[in-house]
Scaffold this motif. Structure first.
Motif, PDB file in Angstrom:
ATOM      1  N   MET A   1       0.821  -1.193   0.000  1.00  0.00           N
ATOM      2  CA  MET A   1       0.000   0.000   0.000  1.00  0.00           C
ATOM      3  C   MET A   1       0.864   1.256   0.000  1.00  0.00           C
ATOM      4  SD  MET A   1      -3.229   0.845   0.201  1.00  0.00           S
ATOM      5  CE  MET A   1      -4.218   2.222   0.606  1.00  0.00           C
ATOM      6  N   ALA A   2       1.957   1.242   0.743  1.00  0.00           N
ATOM      7  CA  ALA A   2       2.838   2.409   0.806  1.00  0.00           C
ATOM      8  C   ALA A   2       3.492   2.653  -0.541  1.00  0.00           C
ATOM      9  CB  ALA A   2       3.894   2.211   1.884  1.00  0.00           C
ATOM     10  N   GLU A   3       3.778   1.545  -1.276  1.00  0.00           N
ATOM     11  CA  GLU A   3       4.409   1.691  -2.589  1.00  0.00           C
ATOM     12  C   GLU A   3       3.451   2.388  -3.563  1.00  0.00           C
ATOM     13  OE1 GLU A   3       5.883  -1.214  -6.105  1.00  0.00           O
ATOM     14  OE2 GLU A   3       6.472  -1.779  -4.062  1.00  0.00           O
ATOM     15  N   GLY A   4       2.173   2.072  -3.500  1.00  0.00           N
ATOM     16  CA  GLY A   4       1.164   2.718  -4.349  1.00  0.00           C
ATOM     17  C   GLY A   4       1.017   4.184  -4.020  1.00  0.00           C
ATOM     18  N   ASP A   5       1.037   4.500  -2.725  1.00  0.00           N
ATOM     19  CA  ASP A   5       0.954   5.900  -2.303  1.00  0.00           C
ATOM     20  C   ASP A   5       2.170   6.678  -2.782  1.00  0.00           C
ATOM     21  OD1 ASP A   5      -1.443   5.468  -1.084  1.00  0.00           O
ATOM     22  OD2 ASP A   5      -0.610   5.292   0.946  1.00  0.00           O
ATOM     23  N   ASN A   6       3.348   6.054  -2.685  1.00  0.00           N
ATOM     24  CA  ASN A   6       4.584   6.701  -3.119  1.00  0.00           C
ATOM     25  C   ASN A   6       4.544   6.974  -4.619  1.00  0.00           C
ATOM     26  OD1 ASN A   6       7.129   7.791  -2.875  1.00  0.00           O
ATOM     27  ND2 ASN A   6       8.176   5.825  -3.024  1.00  0.00           N
ATOM     28  N   ARG A   7       4.042   5.991  -5.376  1.00  0.00           N
ATOM     29  CA  ARG A   7       3.961   6.138  -6.830  1.00  0.00           C
ATOM     30  C   ARG A   7       3.010   7.280  -7.207  1.00  0.00           C
ATOM     31  NH1 ARG A   7       3.132   0.436  -9.363  1.00  0.00           N
ATOM     32  NH2 ARG A   7       5.154  -0.095  -8.516  1.00  0.00           N
ATOM     33  N   SER A   8       1.847   7.323  -6.549  1.00  0.00           N
ATOM     34  CA  SER A   8       0.879   8.378  -6.858  1.00  0.00           C
ATOM     35  C   SER A   8       1.413   9.747  -6.442  1.00  0.00           C
ATOM     36  CB  SER A   8      -0.470   8.097  -6.207  1.00  0.00           C
ATOM     37  OG  SER A   8      -0.368   8.122  -4.806  1.00  0.00           O
ATOM     38  N   THR A   9       2.169   9.788  -5.341  1.00  0.00           N
ATOM     39  CA  THR A   9       2.790  11.045  -4.906  1.00  0.00           C
ATOM     40  C   THR A   9       3.818  11.507  -5.923  1.00  0.00           C
ATOM     41  OG1 THR A   9       2.450  10.449  -2.597  1.00  0.00           O
ATOM     42  CG2 THR A   9       4.060  12.168  -3.049  1.00  0.00           C
TER      43      THR A   9
END
Length: 88
Positions: free
Chosen positions: A1-9
């Motif tokens: 989940m953190a990886e997806g947030d990082n990508r969207s950021t």
């Protein structure tokens, strides 16, 4: 989940940077337009008039002036009819 947030950021940051880059030139245009609208210099009003007069033939060629004159005539006729009805 953190990886997806990082990508969207990262994607959002890249889009924001791209938008800032595209709008960079408009800042100078907006500053100049602000100066003109505030008439900070004595020669701005005459320069605006000369520019407007140069645009008139092009506006007339495309029928823009005729369109607005027609709209104004219709509005004037409406007002005159309303005034006549009031006077009756």
């Amino acid at each position: 989940m953190a990886e997806g947030d990082n990508r969207s950021t990262n994607l959002l940051a890249a889009e924001t940077a791209n938008l800032e880059e595209q709008l960079q030139g408009w800042g100078e245009v907006m500053l100049m337009a602000d100066k003109v609208l505030r008439w900070e210099r004595a020669w701005f009003p005459p320069a605006i008039m000369v520019t407007f007069l140069l645009l008139l033939p092009g506006l007339n060629q495309h029928g823009i002036i005729s369109k607005y004159i027609g709209m104004a005539k219709r509005e004037i006729n409406k007002l005159l009819k309303q005034k006549e009805k009031k006077n009756e």
